[in-house]
Design a protein around this motif. Structure first.
Motif, PDB file in Angstrom:
ATOM      1  N   ALA A 272       0.842  -1.203   0.000  1.00 12.03           N
ATOM      2  CA  ALA A 272       0.000   0.000   0.000  1.00 12.03           C
ATOM      3  C   ALA A 272       0.874   1.247   0.000  1.00 12.03           C
ATOM      4  O   ALA A 272       0.612   2.197  -0.745  1.00 12.03           O
ATOM      5  CB  ALA A 272      -0.927  -0.007   1.214  1.00 12.03           C
ATOM      6  N   GLN A 273       1.914   1.239   0.810  1.00  7.98           N
ATOM      7  CA  GLN A 273       2.795   2.410   0.864  1.00  7.98           C
ATOM      8  C   GLN A 273       3.457   2.655  -0.487  1.00  7.98           C
ATOM      9  O   GLN A 273       3.514   3.785  -0.950  1.00  7.98           O
ATOM     10  CB  GLN A 273       3.849   2.229   1.953  1.00  7.98           C
ATOM     11  N   ALA A 274       3.909   1.576  -1.129  1.00  6.95           N
ATOM     12  CA  ALA A 274       4.579   1.714  -2.424  1.00  6.95           C
ATOM     13  C   ALA A 274       3.616   2.255  -3.475  1.00  6.95           C
ATOM     14  O   ALA A 274       4.020   2.941  -4.413  1.00  6.95           O
ATOM     15  CB  ALA A 274       5.158   0.371  -2.858  1.00  6.95           C
ATOM     16  N   LEU A 275       2.330   1.930  -3.321  1.00  2.48           N
ATOM     17  CA  LEU A 275       1.326   2.378  -4.303  1.00  2.48           C
ATOM     18  C   LEU A 275       0.618   3.650  -3.841  1.00  2.48           C
ATOM     19  O   LEU A 275      -0.362   4.069  -4.436  1.00  2.48           O
ATOM     20  CB  LEU A 275       0.306   1.260  -4.553  1.00  2.48           C
ATOM     21  N   ASP A 276       1.132   4.244  -2.761  1.00  2.88           N
ATOM     22  CA  ASP A 276       0.588   5.501  -2.247  1.00  2.88           C
ATOM     23  C   ASP A 276      -0.871   5.370  -1.796  1.00  2.88           C
ATOM     24  O   ASP A 276      -1.704   6.228  -2.060  1.00  2.88           O
ATOM     25  CB  ASP A 276       0.716   6.588  -3.324  1.00  2.88           C
ATOM     26  N   MET A 277      -1.163   4.259  -1.131  1.00  6.67           N
ATOM     27  CA  MET A 277      -2.501   4.046  -0.595  1.00  6.67           C
ATOM     28  C   MET A 277      -2.425   3.984   0.923  1.00  6.67           C
ATOM     29  O   MET A 277      -1.407   3.592   1.488  1.00  6.67           O
ATOM     30  CB  MET A 277      -3.066   2.696  -1.079  1.00  6.67           C
ATOM     31  N   GLU A 278      -3.549   4.363   1.562  1.00  3.35           N
ATOM     32  CA  GLU A 278      -3.643   4.214   3.010  1.00  3.35           C
ATOM     33  C   GLU A 278      -4.086   2.799   3.347  1.00  3.35           C
ATOM     34  O   GLU A 278      -4.561   2.060   2.491  1.00  3.35           O
ATOM     35  CB  GLU A 278      -4.685   5.204   3.562  1.00  3.35           C
ATOM     36  N   THR A 279      -3.937   2.433   4.639  1.00  2.00           N
ATOM     37  CA  THR A 279      -4.437   1.137   5.101  1.00  2.00           C
ATOM     38  C   THR A 279      -5.278   1.337   6.355  1.00  2.00           C
ATOM     39  O   THR A 279      -4.977   2.209   7.170  1.00  2.00           O
ATOM     40  CB  THR A 279      -3.264   0.185   5.457  1.00  2.00           C
ATOM     41  N   THR A 280      -6.337   0.554   6.481  1.00  2.00           N
ATOM     42  CA  THR A 280      -7.114   0.516   7.721  1.00  2.00           C
ATOM     43  C   THR A 280      -7.176  -0.924   8.199  1.00  2.00           C
ATOM     44  O   THR A 280      -7.528  -1.818   7.415  1.00  2.00           O
ATOM     45  CB  THR A 280      -8.564   1.022   7.510  1.00  2.00           C
ATOM     46  N   ALA A 281      -6.816  -1.153   9.456  1.00  4.30           N
ATOM     47  CA  ALA A 281      -6.990  -2.481  10.048  1.00  4.30           C
ATOM     48  C   ALA A 281      -8.388  -2.531  10.658  1.00  4.30           C
ATOM     49  O   ALA A 281      -8.750  -1.668  11.468  1.00  4.30           O
ATOM     50  CB  ALA A 281      -5.937  -2.746  11.111  1.00  4.30           C
ATOM     51  N   GLU A 282      -9.162  -3.527  10.267  1.00  2.23           N
ATOM     52  CA  GLU A 282     -10.552  -3.658  10.719  1.00  2.23           C
ATOM     53  C   GLU A 282     -10.660  -4.602  11.913  1.00  2.23           C
ATOM     54  O   GLU A 282      -9.859  -5.528  12.048  1.00  2.23           O
ATOM     55  CB  GLU A 282     -11.405  -4.304   9.622  1.00  2.23           C
ATOM     56  N   GLY A 283     -11.655  -4.379  12.733  1.00  3.56           N
ATOM     57  CA  GLY A 283     -11.978  -5.333  13.791  1.00  3.56           C
ATOM     58  C   GLY A 283     -10.926  -5.420  14.878  1.00  3.56           C
ATOM     59  O   GLY A 283     -10.711  -6.479  15.465  1.00  3.56           O
ATOM     60  N   VAL A 284     -10.248  -4.298  15.165  1.00  2.00           N
ATOM     61  CA  VAL A 284      -9.229  -4.291  16.219  1.00  2.00           C
ATOM     62  C   VAL A 284      -9.936  -4.191  17.580  1.00  2.00           C
ATOM     63  O   VAL A 284     -10.665  -3.232  17.835  1.00  2.00           O
ATOM     64  CB  VAL A 284      -8.239  -3.125  16.035  1.00  2.00           C
ATOM     65  N   GLU A 285      -9.752  -5.214  18.409  1.00  2.00           N
ATOM     66  CA  GLU A 285     -10.502  -5.305  19.673  1.00  2.00           C
ATOM     67  C   GLU A 285      -9.623  -5.160  20.908  1.00  2.00           C
ATOM     68  O   GLU A 285     -10.052  -4.604  21.911  1.00  2.00           O
ATOM     69  CB  GLU A 285     -11.232  -6.654  19.746  1.00  2.00           C
ATOM     70  N   SER A 286      -8.412  -5.706  20.861  1.00  2.00           N
ATOM     71  CA  SER A 286      -7.595  -5.754  22.077  1.00  2.00           C
ATOM     72  C   SER A 286      -6.394  -4.815  21.970  1.00  2.00           C
ATOM     73  O   SER A 286      -6.008  -4.393  20.878  1.00  2.00           O
ATOM     74  CB  SER A 286      -7.073  -7.183  22.292  1.00  2.00           C
ATOM     75  N   PHE A 287      -5.809  -4.495  23.126  1.00  2.00           N
ATOM     76  CA  PHE A 287      -4.602  -3.672  23.139  1.00  2.00           C
ATOM     77  C   PHE A 287      -3.455  -4.367  22.417  1.00  2.00           C
ATOM     78  O   PHE A 287      -2.657  -3.712  21.759  1.00  2.00           O
ATOM     79  CB  PHE A 287      -4.206  -3.310  24.576  1.00  2.00           C
ATOM     80  N   ASP A 288      -3.371  -5.705  22.543  1.00  2.00           N
ATOM     81  CA  ASP A 288      -2.324  -6.441  21.832  1.00  2.00           C
ATOM     82  C   ASP A 288      -2.428  -6.205  20.330  1.00  2.00           C
ATOM     83  O   ASP A 288      -1.440  -5.909  19.649  1.00  2.00           O
ATOM     84  CB  ASP A 288      -2.440  -7.943  22.115  1.00  2.00           C
ATOM     85  N   GLN A 289      -3.648  -6.324  19.829  1.00  2.00           N
ATOM     86  CA  GLN A 289      -3.864  -6.123  18.389  1.00  2.00           C
ATOM     87  C   GLN A 289      -3.573  -4.671  18.008  1.00  2.00           C
ATOM     88  O   GLN A 289      -2.923  -4.401  16.998  1.00  2.00           O
ATOM     89  CB  GLN A 289      -5.317  -6.457  18.011  1.00  2.00           C
ATOM     90  N   PHE A 290      -4.026  -3.752  18.838  1.00  2.00           N
ATOM     91  CA  PHE A 290      -3.834  -2.330  18.579  1.00  2.00           C
ATOM     92  C   PHE A 290      -2.345  -1.984  18.510  1.00  2.00           C
ATOM     93  O   PHE A 290      -1.886  -1.342  17.565  1.00  2.00           O
ATOM     94  CB  PHE A 290      -4.531  -1.519  19.681  1.00  2.00           C
ATOM     95  N   ASP A 291      -1.590  -2.435  19.517  1.00  5.43           N
ATOM     96  CA  ASP A 291      -0.156  -2.141  19.555  1.00  5.43           C
ATOM     97  C   ASP A 291       0.560  -2.721  18.341  1.00  5.43           C
ATOM     98  O   ASP A 291       1.448  -2.088  17.762  1.00  5.43           O
ATOM     99  CB  ASP A 291       0.465  -2.696  20.845  1.00  5.43           C
ATOM    100  N   LEU A 292       0.151  -3.923  17.966  1.00  4.38           N
ATOM    101  CA  LEU A 292       0.790  -4.548  16.807  1.00  4.38           C
ATOM    102  C   LEU A 292       0.471  -3.779  15.525  1.00  4.38           C
ATOM    103  O   LEU A 292       1.370  -3.524  14.710  1.00  4.38           O
ATOM    104  CB  LEU A 292       0.355  -6.022  16.680  1.00  4.38           C
ATOM    105  N   MET A 293      -0.779  -3.367  15.341  1.00  3.52           N
ATOM    106  CA  MET A 293      -1.150  -2.628  14.132  1.00  3.52           C
ATOM    107  C   MET A 293      -0.367  -1.318  14.043  1.00  3.52           C
ATOM    108  O   MET A 293       0.066  -0.898  12.982  1.00  3.52           O
ATOM    109  CB  MET A 293      -2.661  -2.339  14.097  1.00  3.52           C
ATOM    110  N   LYS A 294      -0.185  -0.693  15.202  1.00  5.59           N
ATOM    111  CA  LYS A 294       0.598   0.536  15.264  1.00  5.59           C
ATOM    112  C   LYS A 294       2.057   0.256  14.878  1.00  5.59           C
ATOM    113  O   LYS A 294       2.649   0.974  14.073  1.00  5.59           O
ATOM    114  CB  LYS A 294       0.544   1.082  16.696  1.00  5.59           C
TER     115      LYS A 294
END
Ligand code: C2E
Ligand code: CA
Ligand code: CA
Ligand code: CA
Length: 281
Positions: A223-245
């Motif tokens: 996505a970065q190489a193609l100049d697109m944004e990304t959204t991670a869907e369905g993030v529920e826990s802090f573990d998932q949140f920290d990893l996505m970040k």
């Protein structure tokens, strides 16, 4: 053994019959749902993970059935698609989302789900034009979420449809990326502004050695190489949140920030200027 085999068959066949009857009944109820005012749109914040700034929302359709209560869109959208009701329902969703968003104090983006059936309609760009004109919404604030299903439509009209929509100044997001008939070819030709990483990838990604993490890393790099944004869907826990970040996903959407909210509740949360919310597990 023979007897039990027959019993089993009967069990399955009456089960299937019941499912078909339920579906038929829901389809009939769907016919009146719009006129009876049983639909509502809820809005779920989409947030810049690095700053907790809300950059937009996704509009999610809710059906309050007079007898069954809330029916999941995962259940009734496919029925609406097969019965062509999705055209009128989808038009209502688009017009309502544009009208609501035009009234918000903060000029957030609003993302609207578009069924492949709607997208295949030649008149779809004209409908978008009309919804924008009627509401006065800045086209740059409207994002259309499209799934890989649109590429299965026959006729080779897909490129023309994408170009017509981009010509209106709206944004395009590729929804549920990686769950359907993904082909990198779509990313080459279609002018997407964003890839939405499906929650099925997010779910397993925090386990050590899980392959979902590598897949998300690759999607973000692409996505970065193609100049697109990304959204991670369905993030529920802090573990998932920290990893996505940590994986540098541009935006996070999920219960970690907020459930989808009805328009009044949502509007009450907008208090002029920037709107930020804190993650809470
Ligand atoms: P989707 O486009 O992938 O929408 C995201 C779904 O994830 C929504 O389900 C949302 O409520 C749910 N979600 C959000 N955060 C979390 C989380 O942290 N954990 C979990 N487990 N789920 C989360 P919803 O609202 O039930 O919608 C289901 C699907 O129905 C949508 O999936 C979309 O494909 C379809 N849909 C919903 N509204 C519309 C619409 O207006 N038009 C069309 N064509 N399809 C719609
Ligand atoms: Ca979506
Ligand atoms: Ca999605
Ligand atoms: Ca999904």
């Amino acid at each position: 053994a023979k007897g039990s085999g027959r019993g089993r068959f009967r069990f399955f066949s009456s089960d299937l019959l019941k499912a078909a009857e339920d579906r038929k009944a829901l389809e009939e109820d769907l016919h009146d749902a719009l006129a009876q005012g049983q639909f509502a749109l809820h809005y779920q914040p989409i947030v810049k993970a690095q700053s907790n700034q809300v950059i937009g929302v996704e509009a999610l359709l809710r059906w309050n059935h007079p007898e069954h209560g809330q029916v999941s869109p995962a259940r009734f959208i496919p029925i609406a698609e097969e019965s062509n009701l999705i055209r009128t329902i989808g038009e209502w969703v688009l017009r309502k989302a544009c009208a609501d968003a035009a009234g918000w104090e903060v000029p957030l983006r609003v993302a609207v789900n578009v069924s492949p059936v709607q997208f295949a309609d030649e008149a779809f760009p004209a409908l978008v034009t009309s919804a924008l004109a009627q509401s006065g919404l800045d086209p740059a604030r409207l994002e259309l979420e499209i799934t890989e299903g649109v590429f299965l439509e026959e006729g080779g009209q897909t490129d023309a449809r994408f170009n017509a929509l981009k010509g209106l100044g709206v944004r395009l997001a590729l929804d549920d990326f990686g769950t359907g008939y993904s082909s990198l070819g779509y990313l080459k030709s279609a002018p997407f502004d964003k890839i939405k990483i499906d929650q099925s990838f997010v779910r397993g990604a925090t386990q050590p050695g899980n392959r979902n993490r590598a897949i998300i890393t690759a999607i973000v790099a692409l996505a970065q190489a193609l100049d697109m944004e990304t959204t991670a869907e369905g993030v529920e826990s802090f573990d998932q949140f920290d990893l996505m970040k940590a994986l540098c996903v541009s935006h996070v959407q999920g219960f970690i920030y907020s459930q989808p909210l009805d328009n009044d509740t949502f509007v009450a949360g907008l208090s002029g200027g920037d709107w930020t919310i804190e993650p809470s597990g």
